[in-house]
Write an enzyme that holds these catalytic residues in place. Structure first.
Site, PDB file in Angstrom:
ATOM      1  N   HIS A  91      12.779  -5.526   0.851  1.00  0.00           N
ATOM      2  CA  HIS A  91      12.827  -4.315   1.689  1.00  0.00           C
ATOM      3  C   HIS A  91      13.112  -3.117   0.785  1.00  0.00           C
ATOM      4  O   HIS A  91      13.816  -3.228  -0.217  1.00  0.00           O
ATOM      5  CB  HIS A  91      13.923  -4.456   2.757  1.00  0.00           C
ATOM      6  N   GLU A 163       5.422  -1.013   3.960  1.00  0.00           N
ATOM      7  CA  GLU A 163       6.401  -0.029   4.435  1.00  0.00           C
ATOM      8  C   GLU A 163       6.477   1.110   3.430  1.00  0.00           C
ATOM      9  O   GLU A 163       7.261   1.045   2.467  1.00  0.00           O
ATOM     10  CB  GLU A 163       7.771  -0.678   4.574  1.00  0.00           C
TER      11      GLU A 163
HETATM   12  C1  PEP Z   1      12.548  -0.669   8.205  1.00  0.00           C
HETATM   13  O1  PEP Z   1      13.587  -0.319   7.676  1.00  0.00           O
HETATM   14  O2  PEP Z   1      12.066  -1.785   7.971  1.00  0.00           O
HETATM   15  C2  PEP Z   1      11.899   0.270   9.111  1.00  0.00           C
HETATM   16  C3  PEP Z   1      10.678   0.033   9.502  1.00  0.00           C
HETATM   17  O3  PEP Z   1      12.648   1.344   9.490  1.00  0.00           O
HETATM   18  P1  PEP Z   1      12.277   2.518  10.512  1.00  0.00           P
HETATM   19  O4  PEP Z   1      11.468   1.918  11.631  1.00  0.00           O
HETATM   20  O5  PEP Z   1      13.602   3.010  10.982  1.00  0.00           O
HETATM   21  O6  PEP Z   1      11.511   3.510   9.730  1.00  0.00           O
END
Ligand code: PEP
Length: 246
Positions: A91, A163
């Site tokens: 992450h 992400e």
């Molecule tokens: C995450 O931390 O995996 C994430 C998707 O956070 P957010 O939805 O708050 O951006």
């Protein structure tokens, strides 16, 4: 798949309210694989509440080895003991706040596979890297280091989450088209090694997913689900995202 990362949030009472609400609605959302990822300390409670697993669960991190002198860490075997099927690996907060480098993330991916957990491997570039046109290079490096440690066949039992770091816990999110472009790069990259794995790989998008943008994300060809952070503190918002996936 809709996966909820609860980060370092929640309390006994909040977790109970959230999971009860999700459990009650899950039957009607059976076309979505729902995965919840609470903090380690709430895994026992999660296992108790979700004991008949329509909803699956996992952890947010793990460490290497099985039974070692690593104070404050949890092994894959311990997570399996609490009924986990998934674990987040790499992450952006682990990479950037806790300085997990490519080699450690790759070793954690392999540790998860060895423990028979499905790693949800998070990949993503910083805003600076995106501005420099380095998104593809960064994503490829992150994937390459994992393949070197764990081999392509391990990806059969994994999930990938794109992400973009600039969209995590931030004011901005990737447009469905921006996310789709990177998802296509990931699938193509996997395809050089194994086309069956590339075609069946679940690639989630994460970064400010909300009920309002979820449906548009799900419409994209290479977006197979979402990883939700802040939004799932509210069961109502999390369930609205699950509904958008149906
Ligand atoms: C995450 O931390 O995996 C994430 C998707 O956070 P957010 O939805 O708050 O951006």
């Amino acid at each position: 798949m809709v996966a909820g990362n609860l980060k370092m949030h929640g309390s006994h009472t909040q977790i109970e309210t959230l999971l009860e609400a999700i459990r009650q609605e899950a039957q009607a959302l059976s076309s979505v694989d729902i995965v919840v990822l609470p903090s380690f300390v709430y895994l026992q409670q999660t296992q108790n509440i979700l004991s008949n697993p329509i909803v699956e669960w996992g952890a947010q991190n793990l460490y290497l080895g099985i039974s070692e002198a690593f104070t404050g860490e949890e092994s894959g075997a311990m997570l399996v003991d609490f009924g986990c099927q998934y674990v987040l690996v790499g992450h952006s907060e682990s990479r950037h706040v806790f300085n997990e480098d490519l080699a450690l993330v790759a070793a954690k991916f392999k540790a998860a596979i060895d423990a028979k957990l499905q790693p949800i491997l998070c990949l993503g570039e910083t805003l600076e890297e995106r501005k420099q046109g380095e998104t593809k290079k960064i994503i490829s490096q992150q994937l390459e280091s994992v393949i070197q440690a764990a081999e392509i066949k391990a990806f059969r039992h994994a999930v990938i989450a794109y992400e973009p770091i600039w969209a995590i816990d931030a004011g901005s999110t990737a447009t469905p088209e921006e996310a789709q472009d990177v998802h296509a790069i990931i699938r193509k990259w996997l395809g050089q090694y194994d086309s069956a794995i590339a075609n069946t790989m679940r690639i989630l998008y994460g970064g400010r997913v909300e009920a309002d943008n979820a449906a548009d994300l799900f419409r994209m060809a290479d977006i197979d689900g979402v990883l939700v952070g802040g939004e799932w503190l509210e069961a109502k918002s999390f369930l609205a995202i699950c509904q958008a996936a149906c």
